[in-house]
Write a protein that holds these residues in place. Structure first.
Motif, PDB file in Angstrom:
ATOM      1  N   MET A 137       0.854  -1.193   0.000  1.00  0.00           N
ATOM      2  CA  MET A 137       0.000   0.000   0.000  1.00  0.00           C
ATOM      3  C   MET A 137       0.885   1.236   0.000  1.00  0.00           C
ATOM      4  O   MET A 137       1.768   1.362   0.839  1.00  0.00           O
ATOM      5  N   GLU A 138       0.659   2.129  -0.933  1.00  0.00           N
ATOM      6  CA  GLU A 138       1.510   3.313  -1.026  1.00  0.00           C
ATOM      7  C   GLU A 138       0.705   4.608  -1.011  1.00  0.00           C
ATOM      8  O   GLU A 138       1.050   5.540  -0.305  1.00  0.00           O
ATOM      9  N   ARG A 139      -0.361   4.673  -1.799  1.00  0.00           N
ATOM     10  CA  ARG A 139      -1.106   5.917  -1.944  1.00  0.00           C
ATOM     11  C   ARG A 139      -2.287   5.958  -0.977  1.00  0.00           C
ATOM     12  O   ARG A 139      -3.109   5.052  -0.948  1.00  0.00           O
ATOM     13  N   GLY A 155       5.852   6.938   5.594  1.00  0.00           N
ATOM     14  CA  GLY A 155       6.298   6.546   4.266  1.00  0.00           C
ATOM     15  C   GLY A 155       5.219   6.410   3.223  1.00  0.00           C
ATOM     16  O   GLY A 155       5.502   6.061   2.067  1.00  0.00           O
ATOM     17  N   TYR A 156       3.972   6.681   3.575  1.00  0.00           N
ATOM     18  CA  TYR A 156       2.901   6.640   2.583  1.00  0.00           C
ATOM     19  C   TYR A 156       2.896   7.921   1.759  1.00  0.00           C
ATOM     20  O   TYR A 156       3.358   8.972   2.215  1.00  0.00           O
ATOM     21  N   ASP A 202      -4.850   3.526  -2.551  1.00  0.00           N
ATOM     22  CA  ASP A 202      -4.879   2.194  -1.959  1.00  0.00           C
ATOM     23  C   ASP A 202      -5.730   2.167  -0.694  1.00  0.00           C
ATOM     24  O   ASP A 202      -6.177   1.103  -0.262  1.00  0.00           O
ATOM     25  N   ALA A 203      -5.917   3.346  -0.077  1.00  0.00           N
ATOM     26  CA  ALA A 203      -6.758   3.450   1.120  1.00  0.00           C
ATOM     27  C   ALA A 203      -7.241   4.887   1.236  1.00  0.00           C
ATOM     28  O   ALA A 203      -6.606   5.819   0.727  1.00  0.00           O
ATOM     29  N   GLU A 216      -4.978   1.708  12.544  1.00  0.00           N
ATOM     30  CA  GLU A 216      -5.791   0.684  11.898  1.00  0.00           C
ATOM     31  C   GLU A 216      -5.352   0.472  10.452  1.00  0.00           C
ATOM     32  O   GLU A 216      -5.271  -0.665   9.971  1.00  0.00           O
ATOM     33  N   LEU A 217      -5.082   1.560   9.741  1.00  0.00           N
ATOM     34  CA  LEU A 217      -4.627   1.450   8.352  1.00  0.00           C
ATOM     35  C   LEU A 217      -3.293   0.703   8.289  1.00  0.00           C
ATOM     36  O   LEU A 217      -3.115  -0.209   7.472  1.00  0.00           O
ATOM     37  N   ARG A 218      -2.345   1.076   9.151  1.00  0.00           N
ATOM     38  CA  ARG A 218      -1.037   0.419   9.134  1.00  0.00           C
ATOM     39  C   ARG A 218      -1.164  -1.066   9.499  1.00  0.00           C
ATOM     40  O   ARG A 218      -0.467  -1.916   8.936  1.00  0.00           O
ATOM     41  N   ARG A 219      -2.036  -1.371  10.424  1.00  0.00           N
ATOM     42  CA  ARG A 219      -2.244  -2.772  10.827  1.00  0.00           C
ATOM     43  C   ARG A 219      -2.725  -3.596   9.643  1.00  0.00           C
ATOM     44  O   ARG A 219      -2.221  -4.709   9.394  1.00  0.00           O
TER      45      ARG A 219
END
Length: 540
Positions: free
Chosen positions: A1-3, A24-25, A269-270, A490-493
């Motif tokens: 996941m990057e963007r 780093g996103y 990506d999210a 939550e996103l990083r998890r």
């Protein structure tokens, strides 16, 4: 996941965008207004500077954390000074109390009422501190994904120890007999938009936080925080796009895939949605399956916080007010609260809050002048609309200014107004997409708190996360900063889990490829041996 795309550059949106960009996103932050901040905004006109919304800094370590996690010195972005006295409280024209952060001063003030109430007051602060630690460690700093995150022995025992079933006013009344002291402790539930006669007693931790941790001020006003976060986000390489209202959060096959802005699709990506949750569910998430149980009908039936009627007054006079913050209580405070939360009308006898930042920060007004912010808690907008016509607003204004002149240091304020601006619930709804103009989002009733408040991770849509005052853990700037932390976590998890699964799949594919290569090699060798044998047989 990057963007990652973040919707809304209010406190929660800015804080979550900083966290993710720093991790780093590649983060793009879309904001409908011409500048970042959301309700933490500012008015700058005719030499006067006013904060639009929040004005009180509590729990400064949560403000500083946003900058420290990026390796920055918070003092370079949000310098703070302690506020003393804490607040002036007026119960009538002749009856006023000054609250202090200093233990000796507050004790003297309490003892002037009674020693018994002093003992009860201090004992109650101890009880609240214990509950605060329970809430912080078990609920405020934890997100909820499923029932077992909440319905487990540890959480249920912690919930019982919080004694949340009683209301805030009844809770303080068990320790303090004097009605004035009860009001001075209980009214802070209005900071998060709920009646002290309705709000769970847990929210009595707000006055405890004020007294034990202090109240602070940022030179330049609260917008300094929004400005500092926007600057940090861009320094980290984040893409901040103002005057860019998001029209839709695009969901495909059960996953958030990006947003539509001005008719154009921006993939991601999210998506982290920091817009007011009820507004977002009703107007931005158009995929009904992604909304889950939050249908239009459910959103309309939920309980909403109060709103605010605010006067921003530029005065050509400096008044002898020493306190940055002041409260005027209605003579019948319970009726005042009933008018707001039960009757849904402008109070007959309104309580109000005064904020005079130029008392401590003269740069916010022209020399020899002063700015005054007058906030009246009022009902949010009903479904059928409310009377905020020009005539009604003018009538409400006169009612409030009568009380300001009669019961505060601003005894001739009408004669010295040289600049004026008004905000009503309709303005909060229009400018900041606050659903029904509810300034503090969903009302934090018992059944709209903790597990029962909208979660930070969407339950029926992958790659979609929420933060802000209507989501867990709730309203108020420090708590919204926690909400941003939880949404980012939550996103990083989920991203770590996805990467782990992808890595496992790659390893499995590589192992499978190795096996196939080995089998192919063995087959080739077999074919070569067979050909050689046939060759020998032919030569004979």
């Amino acid at each position: 996941m990057e963007r990652v795309i973040v919707v809304g550059a209010g406190v929660g949106g800015l804080a979550s965008a900083i966290r993710l960009q720093n991790d780093g996103y590649d983060v793009t932050l879309f904001e409908k207004e011409p500048r970042a901040g959301g309700k933490m905004n500012r008015i700058v006109e005719d030499g006067f500077t006013f904060d639009v919304g929040p004005t009180i800094v509590m729990m400064p370590e949560l403000y500083r954390e946003v900058f420290e996690l990026a390796g920055r010195d918070p003092d370079d972005y949000i310098p703070m000074v302690a506020v003393e006295p804490l607040m002036d409280i007026s119960f009538s024209a002749d009856e006023r109390v000054r609250l202090s952060n200093n233990l000796a001063d507050i004790t003297a003030t309490l003892e002037s009422v009674s020693e018994r109430d002093t003992e009860g007051y201090l004992r109650y602060l101890g009880v609240l501190y214990k509950r605060f630690l329970i809430a912080k460690n078990n609920f405020l700093q934890r997100s909820f994904r499923g029932p077992l995150d909440f319905y487990n022995p540890k959480s249920l025992v912690a919930g019982l120890r919080l004694h949340t079933l009683g209301d805030a006013y009844s809770s303080v009344s068990r320790y303090v007999a004097d009605e004035r002291l009860r009001k001075s402790l209980a009214f802070q539930t209005l900071y998060i938009g709920i009646s002290p006669y309705e709000g769970p007693s847990l929210y009595m931790i707000i006055p405890m936080i004020e007294l034990l941790y202090g109240v602070w001020y940022m030179p330049g006003g609260m917008y300094t925080m929004a400005e500092g976060m926007a600057r940090l986000f861009q320094e980290l390489g984040g893409d901040l796009r103002t005057s860019s209202p998001v029209e839709e959060i695009v969901v495909r096959r059960g996953r958030a895939k990006g947003v539509i802005v001005d008719g154009a699709f921006y993939p991601a990506d999210a998506v982290v949605c920091a817009a007011d949750f009820p507004y977002a569910m009703k107007h931005l998430v158009k995929d009904e399956r992604a909304r889950g149980s939050y249908t239009d009908e459910k959103i309309d039936s939920m309980d909403y916080s109060c709103s605010c009627f605010i006067l921003y007054l530029g005065l050509d006079k400096q008044y002898p007010a020493e306190s940055l913050h002041a409260i005027r209580f209605a003579s019948d405070f319970k009726k005042n609260v009933t008018d707001i939360f039960d009757e849904g009308r402008f109070p007959d006898d309104p309580s109000f809050y005064l904020y005079a930042p130029s008392v401590i920060d003269p740069a916010l007004a022209p020399e020899g002048m002063q700015g005054l912010y007058v906030l009246v808690p009022v009902a949010c907008l009903p479904e059928e609309g409310a009377d905020w016509s020009e005539e009604a607003v003018a009538s409400y204004r006169e009612r409030v200014l009568d009380l300001v002149e009669r019961e505060t240091a601003y005894d001739d304020v009408r004669d010295h107004i040289v600049y004026e601006k008004l905000y009503t619930p309709a303005d909060f709804a229009e400018r900041f997409n606050a659903y029904r103009g509810a300034t503090f989002g969903l009302r934090p009733t018992l059944l709209q708190s903790n597990y029962w408040r909208p979660h930070n991770k969407a339950e029926h849509c992958k790659g979609l996360y929420f933060c802000g005052s209507s989501t867990h853990p709730g309203a108020g700037v420090p708590i919204v900063l926690l909400s941003a932390r939880l949404a980012a976590e939550e996103l990083r998890r989920d991203d770590r889990s996805r990467r782990k699964r992808a890595g496992a799949a790659r390893r499995a594919a590589k192992a499978s490829e190795g096996c196939m290569s080995g089998r192919n090699s063995s087959a080739a060798e077999g074919r070569a041996s067979e050909a050689a044998a046939l060759g020998k047989e032919g030569s004979r």
